[in-house]
Design an enzyme around this catalytic site. Sequence first.
Site, mmCIF file in Angstrom:
data_model
loop_
_atom_site.group_PDB
_atom_site.id
_atom_site.type_symbol
_atom_site.label_atom_id
_atom_site.label_comp_id
_atom_site.label_asym_id
_atom_site.label_seq_id
_atom_site.Cartn_x
_atom_site.Cartn_y
_atom_site.Cartn_z
ATOM 1 N N GLY A 91 5.531 -8.805 2.910
ATOM 2 C CA GLY A 91 6.656 -8.027 2.361
ATOM 3 C C GLY A 91 7.450 -7.334 3.460
ATOM 4 O O GLY A 91 6.983 -7.176 4.586
ATOM 5 N N ARG A 151 11.214 0.400 2.573
ATOM 6 C CA ARG A 151 11.267 1.865 2.488
ATOM 7 C C ARG A 151 10.758 2.565 3.754
ATOM 8 O O ARG A 151 10.909 3.765 3.908
ATOM 9 C CB ARG A 151 10.481 2.346 1.254
ATOM 10 N N GLN A 206 4.458 -17.114 4.336
ATOM 11 C CA GLN A 206 5.057 -17.138 3.002
ATOM 12 C C GLN A 206 6.565 -17.039 3.187
ATOM 13 O O GLN A 206 7.086 -16.014 3.614
ATOM 14 C CB GLN A 206 4.554 -15.953 2.158
ATOM 15 N N GLY A 233 0.675 -0.049 -10.754
ATOM 16 C CA GLY A 233 0.529 -0.665 -12.070
ATOM 17 C C GLY A 233 -0.505 0.099 -12.897
ATOM 18 O O GLY A 233 -1.477 0.620 -12.356
ATOM 19 N N ASN A 262 -3.842 0.483 -10.889
ATOM 20 C CA ASN A 262 -4.283 -0.685 -10.130
ATOM 21 C C ASN A 262 -4.158 -0.399 -8.635
ATOM 22 O O ASN A 262 -3.064 -0.209 -8.116
ATOM 23 C CB ASN A 262 -3.401 -1.892 -10.508
ATOM 24 N N ARG A 285 -4.574 9.840 36.793
ATOM 25 C CA ARG A 285 -3.864 8.630 36.376
ATOM 26 C C ARG A 285 -4.743 7.418 36.602
ATOM 27 O O ARG A 285 -5.870 7.529 37.052
ATOM 28 C CB ARG A 285 -2.538 8.530 37.132
ATOM 29 N N LYS A 326 -4.599 9.453 41.601
ATOM 30 C CA LYS A 326 -4.313 8.107 41.100
ATOM 31 C C LYS A 326 -4.938 7.070 42.025
ATOM 32 O O LYS A 326 -4.867 7.221 43.242
ATOM 33 C CB LYS A 326 -2.800 7.896 41.059
ATOM 34 N N ASN A 370 -13.783 18.829 51.206
ATOM 35 C CA ASN A 370 -12.958 19.843 50.553
ATOM 36 C C ASN A 370 -11.486 19.539 50.813
ATOM 37 O O ASN A 370 -11.084 19.330 51.957
ATOM 38 C CB ASN A 370 -13.306 21.221 51.128
HETATM 39 C C1 UD1 Z 1 1.464 -3.832 -6.176
HETATM 40 C C2 UD1 Z 1 0.856 -4.226 -7.534
HETATM 41 C C3 UD1 Z 1 0.613 -2.976 -8.360
HETATM 42 C C4 UD1 Z 1 -0.315 -2.048 -7.591
HETATM 43 C C5 UD1 Z 1 0.285 -1.716 -6.221
HETATM 44 C C6 UD1 Z 1 -0.731 -0.959 -5.412
HETATM 45 C C7 UD1 Z 1 1.764 -6.427 -8.024
HETATM 46 C C8 UD1 Z 1 2.761 -7.186 -8.838
HETATM 47 N N1 UD1 Z 1 1.769 -5.110 -8.213
HETATM 48 O O1 UD1 Z 1 2.735 -3.277 -6.389
HETATM 49 O O2 UD1 Z 1 0.027 -3.299 -9.609
HETATM 50 O O3 UD1 Z 1 -0.528 -0.882 -8.327
HETATM 51 O O4 UD1 Z 1 0.601 -2.914 -5.503
HETATM 52 O O5 UD1 Z 1 -0.228 -0.676 -4.127
HETATM 53 O O6 UD1 Z 1 1.028 -7.033 -7.284
HETATM 54 N N2 UD1 Z 1 3.671 -8.995 -0.413
HETATM 55 C C9 UD1 Z 1 3.690 -10.267 0.122
HETATM 56 N N3 UD1 Z 1 4.591 -11.168 -0.350
HETATM 57 C C10 UD1 Z 1 5.446 -10.879 -1.363
HETATM 58 C C11 UD1 Z 1 5.412 -9.584 -1.892
HETATM 59 C C12 UD1 Z 1 4.520 -8.658 -1.403
HETATM 60 O O7 UD1 Z 1 2.933 -10.581 1.028
HETATM 61 O O8 UD1 Z 1 6.221 -11.771 -1.737
HETATM 62 C C13 UD1 Z 1 2.714 -8.020 0.126
HETATM 63 C C14 UD1 Z 1 3.391 -6.823 0.735
HETATM 64 O O9 UD1 Z 1 3.577 -7.020 2.122
HETATM 65 C C15 UD1 Z 1 2.398 -5.702 0.461
HETATM 66 C C16 UD1 Z 1 1.662 -6.156 -0.785
HETATM 67 O O10 UD1 Z 1 1.922 -7.528 -0.933
HETATM 68 O O11 UD1 Z 1 1.464 -5.541 1.514
HETATM 69 C C17 UD1 Z 1 2.085 -5.388 -2.028
HETATM 70 O O12 UD1 Z 1 3.449 -5.589 -2.281
HETATM 71 P P1 UD1 Z 1 4.362 -4.430 -2.854
HETATM 72 O O13 UD1 Z 1 5.725 -4.964 -3.031
HETATM 73 O O14 UD1 Z 1 4.184 -3.200 -2.059
HETATM 74 O O15 UD1 Z 1 3.713 -4.239 -4.313
HETATM 75 P P2 UD1 Z 1 3.784 -2.923 -5.201
HETATM 76 O O16 UD1 Z 1 5.102 -2.803 -5.814
HETATM 77 O O17 UD1 Z 1 3.293 -1.794 -4.397
HETATM 78 MG MG MG Z 2 3.083 -1.352 -2.240
#
Ligand code: UD1
Ligand code: MG
Length: 452
Positions: free
Chosen positions: A11, A15, A72, A139, A169, A332, A350, A376
Amino acid sequence: MKITAVLLAAGQGTRMKSDQPKVLHPLCGKPMLWHVMEALKEVTTEMPVVVVGHGAEEVTKYLGASARTVLQEPQLGTGHAAMQAESLLMGKSDLVIVTYADMPLLRGETFEQLVETQRLNTGPFSLLTVIADEPRGFGRIVRKPDGTVESIVEEYVATPEQKQIKELNVGAYCFNAEWLWGALKRIEKNQKKGEYYLTDVVGIAVKDNLPVQAVLHDDFVETIGINTRVHLSEAESAMRQRINRGHMLNGVSMTDPASTYIEAGVQIGKDTNVLPNTHLHGDTIIGERNTIGPNTIIRDTTIGNGCKIISSVLEGAVLEDNVDMGPFARLRKGARLKSHVHMGNFGEVKDSTLHEGVKMGHFSYIGNADIGAHSNIGAGTITANYDGEKKHATVIGENVFIGSDTMLVAPLEIGNGARTGAGAIVTKNVPDDTLVVGMPARAIKKLRKKKE
Ligand code: UD1
Ligand code: MG
């Protein structure tokens, strides 16, 4: 039984507002990804698989040989991300732990509980949940009357009643591998977001009448996920407390753990006292019965036993036992202080070795030098080691007395038992047991040898 971890790290981490991939942001000195992998090492038997995407090159470079990576591209959600690991793991793992790489506080023992639950589960997977007042966008867990999980409802689609659910979750799942690869293919694209949600595998199991177990974790702090730099600072503080507590339980004293900053991986022996505003970084190893701080920064340094270091900065140095240093000393790279060395205020060393019992009380610079035992170094001594192009060595023998404000113009050798007068500028080698004075210093007499 083969157990493999799949870490989702593709991801964008929008933020964080950073040019650096989110999972490489450090927490107590190590990238978040490192922390997650360390915890997972405790429960897995195979090398982890990291799903990379945004910043893939940097993340892959960081990982080196510590993990396998799959790309991915494009990033179509957490379900789609998990699917990328199939090509590497199909038929090669019994259990697969899938977790998010932005959850650096989860502990090995928590993953252990998750795996144990799944071992006993007749159904295809188990997941980790937590009860919290602040939902942080997680979630919500909907349970069936028999306690198994019915669904995970993402916040943006949750009804007002579902939003009231306090069980969340966490984002750590342990799957029967064979089942997982089949289930991921059955996830449908979420119409609203255009993504494949990993959490939808719950619905697939439920449809097939297979039980999904939840492990309810009682420590919310451990489940802090990092989406912003505010979360990062919260996690940093939680991790710091955890690290400091670990040291204290191992016999290290801290007057004020809240202002004691020790990175992950630093080692400290028992009966060492770490005073406030001390920062210990990198590959630092500290022995027993030392007093470190206050106001001290130490990086990549090895310290023996019984040393006392006050308000000083040390980097890439080695100290043997009973060294006493500071306030305001600086070591150092390549500084080596043998036992019973005393180094007072405003000294810098150093690429030099100070042998046993050397005293260097005040205002000196020692670079590219070897200083024999019990010599010394007077206040204001400088090794002029750099001619503008190259560094040159200064070799000082044992029991030498360097007078205050001596300039030692390298390359230079000073024999055992020699002395320099205050303010001497020494440009030529000095034989054993000889006193030199002046500018540039010239020999004026042969010293009588001390009685044995
Ligand atoms: C996700 C969960 C949510 C949980 C929360 C906890 C899902 C749909 N939701 O939401 O239920 O409560 O995490 O933190 O899974 N990532 C990828 N590829 C993608 C999208 C995301 O590798 O296409 C990775 C991101 O880098 C990240 C992780 O998956 O490390 C979670 O993704 P993020 O978008 O933060 O999910 P949340 O909205 O936090
Ligand atoms: Mg997250």
